[in-house]
Write an enzyme that holds these catalytic residues in place. Structure first.
Site, short mmCIF file in Angstrom:
data_model
loop_
_atom_site.label_atom_id
_atom_site.label_comp_id
_atom_site.label_asym_id
_atom_site.label_seq_id
_atom_site.Cartn_x
_atom_site.Cartn_y
_atom_site.Cartn_z
N GLN A 1 0.92 -1.19 0.17
CA GLN A 1 0.07 -0.28 -0.21
C GLN A 1 0.85 1.33 0.12
OE1 GLN A 1 -3.40 -0.17 2.62
NE2 GLN A 1 -3.26 -2.25 2.77
N LYS B 1 0.47 -9.36 -17.39
CA LYS B 1 -0.85 -9.64 -16.52
C LYS B 1 -1.52 -8.45 -16.23
CE LYS B 1 1.17 -8.98 -11.60
NZ LYS B 1 1.21 -9.60 -10.51
N GLY C 1 0.17 -16.99 -3.83
CA GLY C 1 0.84 -17.68 -4.78
C GLY C 1 -0.10 -17.70 -6.17
#
Length: 326
Positions: free
Chosen positions: A105, A202, A236
């Site tokens: 953050q 991604k 993961g």
């Protein structure tokens, strides 16, 4: 007695929180000293208490605390320990956080969000910390959140030594960045190992935590041994999907290297996916037996921390530990 106690001489005091006492004990052993006797306990209502068993007046104090589960309790404990040192007249207080809490953050991605990594720095400063020491910050700008020196250590040499021994004779090695944010780190790995670089593109849904969709792979991975490098592994999901994508694109083997083994929720199950041949991490965070599995290798981080603490105590150069890379 811990540290040096002769009048007029500097005195190093090493203190451990309750989150990862094994790591602190290993650091003390590397430094040739003992941990300061500390009384720390949690009351029935959840409040935390800490008191030191001997004087710390004028000492150069290093408070070691790893921030795994329950993370908020360990943050509060370390803040209380720092406050106790300040009120006991320690000369200098260094907060040693191998894994910096709330490091992800570090900026506002959307409106009305906090920058919690900055809040953590402010809390430590208010408690009385003069310096922060951490390993592989998720974002380098966190160094600027603290109004004082920040020693940003790198686990790359620890991990690199392992892979040079294990993969040194591999002539089809490719270093893989699991996302665009890790490209700079992966590029350094590729240069060090003399290997090509591949990047996984991604997309993460900002409204859904820990959900990642792998889209494409930039670079040739067919028939290659892929070494995927990251700073941490949480649930993961990213690593599993990336490994599946690499194998789908013809990768021969997939080996994962990460500094911080957060291993939340389904991480252990996901990291035993057949697409992942080995996972190598350091012990910046405690890893109970329940979070260990046959293909996991854990490397000690204590020598790195001990050397950095020694350099700070002796007013030496932490940067020189990394050949100017820091």
């Amino acid at each position: 007695m811990s540290g040096i106690v002769n009048p007029g001489e500097k005195r190093l005091v090493l203190i451990s929180g309750r989150a990862h006492p094994q790591l602190a004990a290993q650091v003390a052993e590397e430094l040739g000293t003992e941990l300061l006797e500390t009384e720390a306990r949690t009351f029935a209502n959840g409040e935390i208490y800490a008191r030191y068993g001997e004087s710390v007046r004028g000492a150069d104090a290093f408070v070691v605390q790893s921030h795994g589960e329950p993370i908020n309790e360990w943050i509060m404990e370390q803040l209380i320990m720092v406050d106790a040192l300040k009120r006991a007249s320690a000369k200098r207080i260094t907060v040693v956080v191998p894994y910096y809490p709330y490091s992800r953050q570090d900026k506002k991605g959307r409106g009305r969000e906090p920058i919690s990594a900055r809040l953590i720095a402010d809390l430590f400063k208010t408690a009385g910390a003069d310096r922060i020491m951490s390993v592989d910050l998720h974002a380098s700008q966190i160094q600027g959140f603290f109004d004082g020196p920040v020693d940003h250590l790198f686990a790359m040499p620890v991990l690199m030594n392992y892979f040079k021994e294990k993969l040194g004779d591999v002539d089809n090695l490719t270093v893989v960045s699991p996302d665009m944010g890790r490209v700079r780190v992966a590029d350094r790995w590729a240069d060090e190992l003399g290997s090509p670089l591949a990047i996984i593109h991604k997309r993460r849904d900002p409204k859904v935590a820990n959900e990642v969709t792998v889209h494409d792979i930039v670079g040739d991975v067919k028939g290659r041994v892929c070494l995927m490098v990251d700073d941490l592994i949480d649930t993961g999901g990213t690593i599993q999907k990336a490994a599946d994508a690499l194998k789908a694109h013809g990768a021969e083997r997939v080996v994962v290297a990460a500094t911080h083994a957060v291993f939340s929720g389904p991480a252990v199950e996901r990291l035993q996916d057949p697409a992942i041949d080995e996972v190598v991490v350091t012990d910046t965070l405690p890893l109970p037996d329940a979070k260990r599995f046959p293909t996991l290798t854990v490397l000690p981080i204590a020598p790195l921390l001990a050397r950095a603490i020694h350099e700070v105590f002796e007013d030496g150069s932490v940067t020189s530990m990394f050949d100017g890379a820091a």
